[in-house]
Design a protein around this motif. Structure first.
Motif, PDB file in Angstrom:
ATOM      1  N   GLN A 206      24.869  30.114  30.514  1.00  0.00           N
ATOM      2  CA  GLN A 206      24.674  30.086  29.069  1.00  0.00           C
ATOM      3  C   GLN A 206      23.597  31.085  28.645  1.00  0.00           C
ATOM      4  OE1 GLN A 206      23.415  26.854  25.634  1.00  0.00           O
ATOM      5  NE2 GLN A 206      24.327  26.102  27.526  1.00  0.00           N
ATOM      6  N   ALA A 207      22.533  31.181  29.446  1.00  0.00           N
ATOM      7  CA  ALA A 207      21.484  32.157  29.160  1.00  0.00           C
ATOM      8  C   ALA A 207      22.032  33.573  29.196  1.00  0.00           C
ATOM      9  CB  ALA A 207      20.340  32.010  30.168  1.00  0.00           C
ATOM     10  N   ALA A 208      22.884  33.856  30.173  1.00  0.00           N
ATOM     11  CA  ALA A 208      23.482  35.195  30.298  1.00  0.00           C
ATOM     12  C   ALA A 208      24.366  35.510  29.098  1.00  0.00           C
ATOM     13  CB  ALA A 208      24.278  35.283  31.593  1.00  0.00           C
ATOM     14  N   PHE A 209      25.126  34.519  28.643  1.00  0.00           N
ATOM     15  CA  PHE A 209      25.998  34.716  27.480  1.00  0.00           C
ATOM     16  C   PHE A 209      25.180  35.150  26.265  1.00  0.00           C
ATOM     17  CE2 PHE A 209      27.701  33.074  23.514  1.00  0.00           C
ATOM     18  CZ  PHE A 209      29.009  33.519  23.524  1.00  0.00           C
ATOM     19  N   TRP A 210      24.128  34.393  25.955  1.00  0.00           N
ATOM     20  CA  TRP A 210      23.328  34.689  24.771  1.00  0.00           C
ATOM     21  C   TRP A 210      22.506  35.958  24.927  1.00  0.00           C
ATOM     22  CZ3 TRP A 210      24.573  32.611  20.415  1.00  0.00           C
ATOM     23  CH2 TRP A 210      25.176  31.351  20.395  1.00  0.00           C
ATOM     24  N   TYR A 211      22.051  36.225  26.156  1.00  0.00           N
ATOM     25  CA  TYR A 211      21.265  37.437  26.374  1.00  0.00           C
ATOM     26  C   TYR A 211      22.120  38.689  26.179  1.00  0.00           C
ATOM     27  CZ  TYR A 211      18.173  40.840  28.554  1.00  0.00           C
ATOM     28  OH  TYR A 211      17.395  41.937  28.800  1.00  0.00           O
ATOM     29  N   GLY A 212      23.316  38.693  26.742  1.00  0.00           N
ATOM     30  CA  GLY A 212      24.207  39.845  26.546  1.00  0.00           C
ATOM     31  C   GLY A 212      24.548  40.047  25.090  1.00  0.00           C
TER      32      GLY A 212
ATOM     33  N   ALA B 206      21.153  35.500  40.161  1.00  0.00           N
ATOM     34  CA  ALA B 206      20.798  36.791  39.569  1.00  0.00           C
ATOM     35  C   ALA B 206      22.033  37.654  39.348  1.00  0.00           C
ATOM     36  CB  ALA B 206      19.783  37.520  40.451  1.00  0.00           C
ATOM     37  N   ILE B 207      22.949  37.645  40.335  1.00  0.00           N
ATOM     38  CA  ILE B 207      24.169  38.438  40.211  1.00  0.00           C
ATOM     39  C   ILE B 207      25.048  37.903  39.079  1.00  0.00           C
ATOM     40  CG2 ILE B 207      26.325  39.052  41.356  1.00  0.00           C
ATOM     41  CD1 ILE B 207      24.749  39.166  43.988  1.00  0.00           C
ATOM     42  N   LEU B 208      25.194  36.573  39.013  1.00  0.00           N
ATOM     43  CA  LEU B 208      26.000  35.981  37.943  1.00  0.00           C
ATOM     44  C   LEU B 208      25.405  36.291  36.578  1.00  0.00           C
ATOM     45  CD1 LEU B 208      26.909  32.475  39.444  1.00  0.00           C
ATOM     46  CD2 LEU B 208      28.443  34.416  39.056  1.00  0.00           C
ATOM     47  N   PHE B 209      24.074  36.189  36.476  1.00  0.00           N
ATOM     48  CA  PHE B 209      23.411  36.490  35.210  1.00  0.00           C
ATOM     49  C   PHE B 209      23.660  37.939  34.808  1.00  0.00           C
ATOM     50  CE2 PHE B 209      19.874  37.943  32.616  1.00  0.00           C
ATOM     51  CZ  PHE B 209      19.755  36.929  31.681  1.00  0.00           C
ATOM     52  N   GLY B 210      23.496  38.849  35.753  1.00  0.00           N
ATOM     53  CA  GLY B 210      23.696  40.265  35.454  1.00  0.00           C
ATOM     54  C   GLY B 210      25.129  40.582  35.076  1.00  0.00           C
ATOM     55  N   LEU B 211      26.084  40.003  35.829  1.00  0.00           N
ATOM     56  CA  LEU B 211      27.491  40.283  35.551  1.00  0.00           C
ATOM     57  C   LEU B 211      27.929  39.732  34.198  1.00  0.00           C
ATOM     58  CD1 LEU B 211      29.170  39.621  39.031  1.00  0.00           C
ATOM     59  CD2 LEU B 211      28.846  41.826  37.882  1.00  0.00           C
ATOM     60  N   LEU B 212      27.534  38.479  33.893  1.00  0.00           N
ATOM     61  CA  LEU B 212      27.982  37.881  32.636  1.00  0.00           C
ATOM     62  C   LEU B 212      27.296  38.513  31.433  1.00  0.00           C
ATOM     63  CD1 LEU B 212      29.668  35.897  31.101  1.00  0.00           C
ATOM     64  CD2 LEU B 212      27.926  34.142  31.490  1.00  0.00           C
ATOM     65  N   SER B 213      25.968  38.714  31.526  1.00  0.00           N
ATOM     66  CA  SER B 213      25.270  39.318  30.386  1.00  0.00           C
ATOM     67  C   SER B 213      25.745  40.750  30.155  1.00  0.00           C
ATOM     68  CB  SER B 213      23.751  39.293  30.610  1.00  0.00           C
ATOM     69  OG  SER B 213      23.397  40.011  31.782  1.00  0.00           O
ATOM     70  N   GLY B 214      25.957  41.503  31.251  1.00  0.00           N
ATOM     71  CA  GLY B 214      26.490  42.852  31.111  1.00  0.00           C
ATOM     72  C   GLY B 214      27.892  42.850  30.535  1.00  0.00           C
ATOM     73  N   SER B 215      28.716  41.889  30.974  1.00  0.00           N
ATOM     74  CA  SER B 215      30.080  41.791  30.455  1.00  0.00           C
ATOM     75  C   SER B 215      30.085  41.467  28.968  1.00  0.00           C
ATOM     76  CB  SER B 215      30.850  40.709  31.221  1.00  0.00           C
ATOM     77  OG  SER B 215      30.959  41.045  32.585  1.00  0.00           O
ATOM     78  N   MET B 216      29.179  40.571  28.565  1.00  0.00           N
ATOM     79  CA  MET B 216      29.085  40.234  27.150  1.00  0.00           C
ATOM     80  C   MET B 216      28.707  41.461  26.328  1.00  0.00           C
ATOM     81  SD  MET B 216      29.953  37.247  26.254  1.00  0.00           S
ATOM     82  CE  MET B 216      29.200  37.369  24.627  1.00  0.00           C
ATOM     83  N   PHE B 217      27.708  42.195  26.806  1.00  0.00           N
ATOM     84  CA  PHE B 217      27.265  43.391  26.085  1.00  0.00           C
ATOM     85  C   PHE B 217      28.399  44.398  25.948  1.00  0.00           C
ATOM     86  CE2 PHE B 217      25.718  47.771  26.320  1.00  0.00           C
ATOM     87  CZ  PHE B 217      24.910  47.822  25.195  1.00  0.00           C
ATOM     88  N   PHE B 218      29.073  44.689  27.049  1.00  0.00           N
ATOM     89  CA  PHE B 218      30.122  45.701  27.017  1.00  0.00           C
ATOM     90  C   PHE B 218      31.367  45.202  26.294  1.00  0.00           C
ATOM     91  CE2 PHE B 218      27.644  47.408  30.645  1.00  0.00           C
ATOM     92  CZ  PHE B 218      27.425  48.679  30.127  1.00  0.00           C
TER      93      PHE B 218
END
Length: 443
Positions: A159-165, A237-249
């Protein structure tokens, strides 16, 4: 006790809501009757962009709109309901920031009275309640960043990755928190229960006695570098990076498909190479003003990021484990060394300040007061020269630039004072020793 705390927080929120509603109403009256408008000029840009979208066009048809189209979509009711809708939305985000501040401090065991003063430091700060009521969107960014921090504290990494991206797409500057987030999501993120273990606030006396304390000092550069490299490849860390990056892109891709290069150039690339010849707090403004006609090469534009990059890396390697404190210092430094600095940027670190106040040994009298006077005094000094330039037409560009240098020195002084009096406390602990005062927060 919980009921009393809720009533106290409710009263603070209601009072601050009434203040903001009154300012929105007053602003509408002032705009209609006085020559000097209360509403920020950026709000007019947002509203025009939203009107363009409502008519089936592009938000970038409005000159100087350099934000994500999401902002224009959020302000569609400006055209459909009332022109003040956006101000109410931004003011509501202000209140949400206050609620999130209380939530974060409560998770860390900060006493009720101290939490209330920290919330008040945000909600009744003149900089913050005027920014939202004048129509600036920064409170939305602050609210989402604090919610991202809450998600990390509760172990809700996805959820943090979603909102961060999402928020990095919405306003690019939170990208500076990416490395600290990855560091805290390393091998030490999960406690013995598999959930993150938060350090709990302790009284000054307990900290001085040091009994049962797991408090650590800031780590050295080499130790932090090794910790970062050894912890980088972790599942969370990998999941956070992948999801937040995916959200951004994903958001970037959708809007590139809808609006093409206008979106990419105005909403993203513009901020990487921005040069503003108009006077502002930045130490770079005079150089930009003198050479703006000749233009700047891409290397020159990007070189101005070098001081920011060096300071950011230094702060991250030294303070990343104390995540809220690191984020506060990063934001102050980022704003202070930015190519363009306006008063609305101060809100970025004001929302993080209440999160570190309970861990500061600095008293309001006299050191705290001295820091406020130095910071506000140097800002007022700059504003005097800006008034002489803009309204009196005097040639005081050099004096204004020197005032900017003095303001940078003031920001540096305040940062050093805050660091000196801060009780460094890692946000997460990797293990729980018997008898230590920590708590495990679960989803």
């Amino acid at each position: 006790m919980a009921s009393a705390a809720a009533v106290t927080l409710r009263r603070v929120l209601l009072a601050s809501a009434a203040l903001r509603l009154g300012l929105v109403v007053f602003g509408e009256w002032q705009d209609a009757h006085l020559e000097v408008r209360y509403t920020d000029v950026d709000y007019l840009v947002f509203s025009d962009a939203a009107a363009s979208v409502a008519a089936g066009g592009s938000p970038f048809a409005r000159a100087t709109y350099r934000y994500s189209p999401l902002l224009a979509y959020l302000l569609l009711p400006n055209s459909l309901l009332h022109a003040a809708w956006g101000k109410l939305l931004f003011s509501a985000s202000d209140l949400l920031v206050g609620l999130f501040i209380d939530t974060i401090l409560k998770l860390r065991g900060v006493p009720e009275k101290m939490r209330m003063w920290s919330v008040i430091a945000w909600l009744f700060n003149p900089f913050t309640f005027t920014i939202g009521t004048r129509g600036n969107c920064e409170p939305i960014v602050c609210a989402v960043m604090l919610w991202t921090l809450i998600c990390l504290m509760k172990g809700r990494v996805m959820q943090a990755a979603f909102w961060y991206g999402l928020i990095v797409h919405f306003r690019i500057y939170p990208i500076i928190y990416a490395i600290p987030f990855v560091i805290v999501l390393g091998k030490s993120y999960a406690g013995v229960s598999g959930r993150p273990t938060l350090t709990i606030w302790r009284s000054e006396q307990h900290l001085q006695n040091g009994k049962g304390s797991q408090r650590e000092g800031p780590t050295s550069f080499l130790a932090t570098l090794w910790d970062f490299l050894s912890n980088f490849i972790t599942r969370k860390a990998i999941l956070f990076g992948l999801l937040s990056g995916s959200m951004f892109f994903a958001w970037t891709g959708v809007f590139f498909y809808l609006y093409g290069w206008d979106f990419l150039n105005e909403a993203l690339l513009y901020h990487l190479t921005r040069t503003d010849p108009r006077h502002n707090f930045s130490i770079y403004f005079y150089h930009i003003y003198l050479h703006h006609q000749q233009g700047f090469s891409s290397i020159q534009r990007l070189a101005s990021f070098l001081p920011q990059l060096i300071v950011q890396l230094a702060l991250i390697t030294r303070f990343s484990s104390d995540l809220p404190f690191c984020m506060f210092l990063q934001t102050v430094a980022f704003v202070a060394f930015n190519k363009v600095m306006t008063a609305q940027y101060f809100v970025w670190f004001f929302c993080l300040l209440p999160l570190i106040l309970p861990w500061s040994s600095m008293k309001l009298k006299w050191k705290g007061l001295a820091c406020m006077l130095v910071w506000m005094g140097t800002q007022l000094h700059w504003l005097i020269w800006a008034y002489l330039l803009e309204f009196k037409g005097r040639n005081v560009f050099v004096q204004l630039w020197v005032a900017g240098l003095v303001f940078l020195a003031a920001n540096t002084f305040v940062m050093l004072m805050v660091i000196k009096h801060h009780k460094y406390t890692p946000l997460f602990l990797s293990s729980v020793k018997p008898g230590s005062k920590v708590a495990t927060k679960k989803e």
